[in-house]
Design a protein around this motif. Sequence first.
Motif, mmCIF file in Angstrom:
data_model
loop_
_atom_site.group_PDB
_atom_site.id
_atom_site.type_symbol
_atom_site.label_atom_id
_atom_site.label_comp_id
_atom_site.label_asym_id
_atom_site.label_seq_id
_atom_site.Cartn_x
_atom_site.Cartn_y
_atom_site.Cartn_z
ATOM 1 N N ASN A 178 0.813 -1.217 0.000
ATOM 2 C CA ASN A 178 0.000 0.000 0.000
ATOM 3 C C ASN A 178 0.849 1.271 0.000
ATOM 4 O O ASN A 178 0.318 2.376 0.160
ATOM 5 N N GLY A 179 2.174 1.110 -0.157
ATOM 6 C CA GLY A 179 3.040 2.281 -0.287
ATOM 7 C C GLY A 179 3.764 2.706 0.968
ATOM 8 O O GLY A 179 4.468 3.739 0.965
ATOM 9 N N THR A 180 3.631 1.969 2.046
ATOM 10 C CA THR A 180 4.325 2.332 3.288
ATOM 11 C C THR A 180 5.830 2.085 3.135
ATOM 12 O O THR A 180 6.247 1.068 2.564
ATOM 13 N N TYR A 181 6.657 3.021 3.635
ATOM 14 C CA TYR A 181 8.100 2.831 3.622
ATOM 15 C C TYR A 181 8.636 3.074 5.031
ATOM 16 O O TYR A 181 7.889 3.462 5.946
ATOM 17 N N PHE A 182 9.982 2.871 5.223
ATOM 18 C CA PHE A 182 10.532 2.854 6.580
ATOM 19 C C PHE A 182 11.718 3.804 6.674
ATOM 20 O O PHE A 182 12.421 4.070 5.680
ATOM 21 N N ILE A 183 11.965 4.307 7.868
ATOM 22 C CA ILE A 183 12.975 5.348 8.095
ATOM 23 C C ILE A 183 13.817 4.965 9.315
ATOM 24 O O ILE A 183 13.282 4.525 10.341
ATOM 25 N N VAL A 184 15.118 5.142 9.189
ATOM 26 C CA VAL A 184 16.033 5.026 10.328
ATOM 27 C C VAL A 184 16.778 6.352 10.434
ATOM 28 O O VAL A 184 17.443 6.778 9.472
ATOM 29 N N LYS A 185 16.707 7.020 11.614
ATOM 30 C CA LYS A 185 17.246 8.363 11.764
ATOM 31 C C LYS A 185 18.587 8.405 12.506
ATOM 32 O O LYS A 185 19.253 9.449 12.510
ATOM 33 N N SER A 186 18.948 7.277 13.182
ATOM 34 C CA SER A 186 20.203 7.299 13.947
ATOM 35 C C SER A 186 20.861 5.920 13.900
ATOM 36 O O SER A 186 20.249 4.937 13.451
#
Length: 640
Positions: free
Chosen positions: A393-401
């Motif tokens: 459905n288009g969800t993506y993931f993020i890592v900030k540190s």
Amino acid sequence: MKLYQTLESQLKKEPNYVSDNDEVKKWVVLNKAQNFDEELIELLLGDSDLKEKFFIKIKDVLIFNQNLFIQFLEQKNYLNDSYTQFKNKIGLSVDGKYLKQRNEVALVWPFKDCVLEGGQSREEDKRDEIFFNETLAQDEITQLLDPKVLTNAKKFDQEGEKDFDQFNRNENGTITDNLIIKGNNLLALHSLNKEFAGKVKMIYIDPPYNTGNDSFQYNDNFNESSWLTFMKNRLEISKDLLSKDGKIFVQCDDNEQATLKILLDEVFKKQNFVETFIWKNTDNAPALSKKSRKNIEFIHCYEKFLDTKSYVGRKSNNDDAPLLNSGNPVTILKFKPNMIEFKIPDNVYEKGNYDKIELVNDLVIKNGKNENAIQIKGRFKWQQSFLDVEVENGTYFIVKSDKFSIRYQRKYSSNLAPDKFIDNIYLSKAIGIETNEDSKKHIDSLGLNFNSYPKPESLISFLIKAVTEENDIVLDYHLGSGTTASTAHKMNRQYIGIEQMDYIETVAVERLKKVIDGEQGGISKSINWQDGGSFIYLELKKYNQTFIEKIEEAENSESLLQIWEEMKTKSFLNYNVDLKKQEEHFEDFKALHLNEQKQLLCELLNKNQLYVNLSSLNDENFECTPEEKKVTKDFYQIKK
């Protein structure tokens, strides 16, 4: 009463049930009924009226309703020797069971087993209401609730007012036109039943609140009883109109909301209760209030059958959110290449523990994304199957540190369930909210004379959006200024509005005409409303109701005497009215106060003939016109 006479006549066909002085041996009949005597049941089945009243049909099998028959027989009013119900069974009962036999909370009030007709044509009028006991007066109730003849039908669209032609219907034969109906709402609801039973997706009502200052102006001695009976009769038939997945919203303030909740529990069943929404209805609560400043109203919500479907509230803010949840068990999630965005430098990060997660294999970050497939171990909100659906459905993931605390970001905002507290701050995030004062300004801007505070379109839009889709049917049988109809019209829902007050023509109809022309108040701008659509206006055909309205409007005794002369030749009087005695005591009538004269003339009228029953469509006494016959036959799908 016809039913009494029918039963007595039928029972007398069996000699064993008749005494020497030609009276029915009630004790014998009671004994036979208690033992399901075949001879008695066969006798009752021999008459169509008795079969209809005392038998229930289940899968083509007729079941003898023993309790109803015995209760009917034991009433004091039926057969001179009977007061058995009070003598032998003293106790407070609900639905034939004593309170000690019931586990649930029961709401009991005087006249609970009665039908309240509840008719007013002007908001300032009061009436001494007629109560029809459900067991004792089957004939009266059947006549009262019989479908009514329709009259004064006309269609409104962008071209203006037109003569009625025909109803539009879908492939299932159901009317698809928007309907505005003038007439007593209890009788109108029963008239709708054949056509719309099980088809209405949502009901919203803002009934009279029984404050003593509102339009519910009945005998003060039984004000609470009247109000509860008034509500119960209408809620019961409205439940029949709801579809299996239908919902009802009933708005109320503090005056009756607690008793209303118990009544709704009884009619719709407690297990089908959804929520009591709380609406902040004003920014100008009374400053001089000594105990509290009231600024909220309540909206009780029930489903016909409680289901698991979600309601549609506001959109989420769609900020990124943590994928980790410390309360969940440890699992491993697999992420394909380029699925995660990193805010840390490109590099190769070796497998191992990083704060709250563990890299199961080495991670290669190139151009800010994972170049290789990666497995991460931790306490996650989601299982792998749910994550895969989210990715589709288009969800993506993020890592900030470099702690690798992974977060997710949806492509589209999700719908949240509606909040319990509906205030201006909450709704301003979704569709914009208006208070009572704002909606009054909207009505005034349309040039409509409506003294009460109408409900804002944004509130009704919020409810409609929560539980319906386009073309679903929305019903409001306390239409008032027409807010529900105008909002449903703009949102492309089919609607039915019922109102018996005269302002239906000067306010609700005129408002809808302006909606069709593209008026830009209320929710118009927020949903980009332009113009268009249509509705059909109908009225229940009056008969004795016409005389009641003439009596109410009379300003002197001379006018009443003229009305009485007309009543003698054209109205339907109560069956026990002796015209000869009425004329003999006419001087006494003239000596009465004007209000007493009005009351007496109203009492002489047969209340079952306030409106013309469908069964009387072809009765010459009611003078139904060809136009009335056309619209009535089309509505009820009568071919002949």
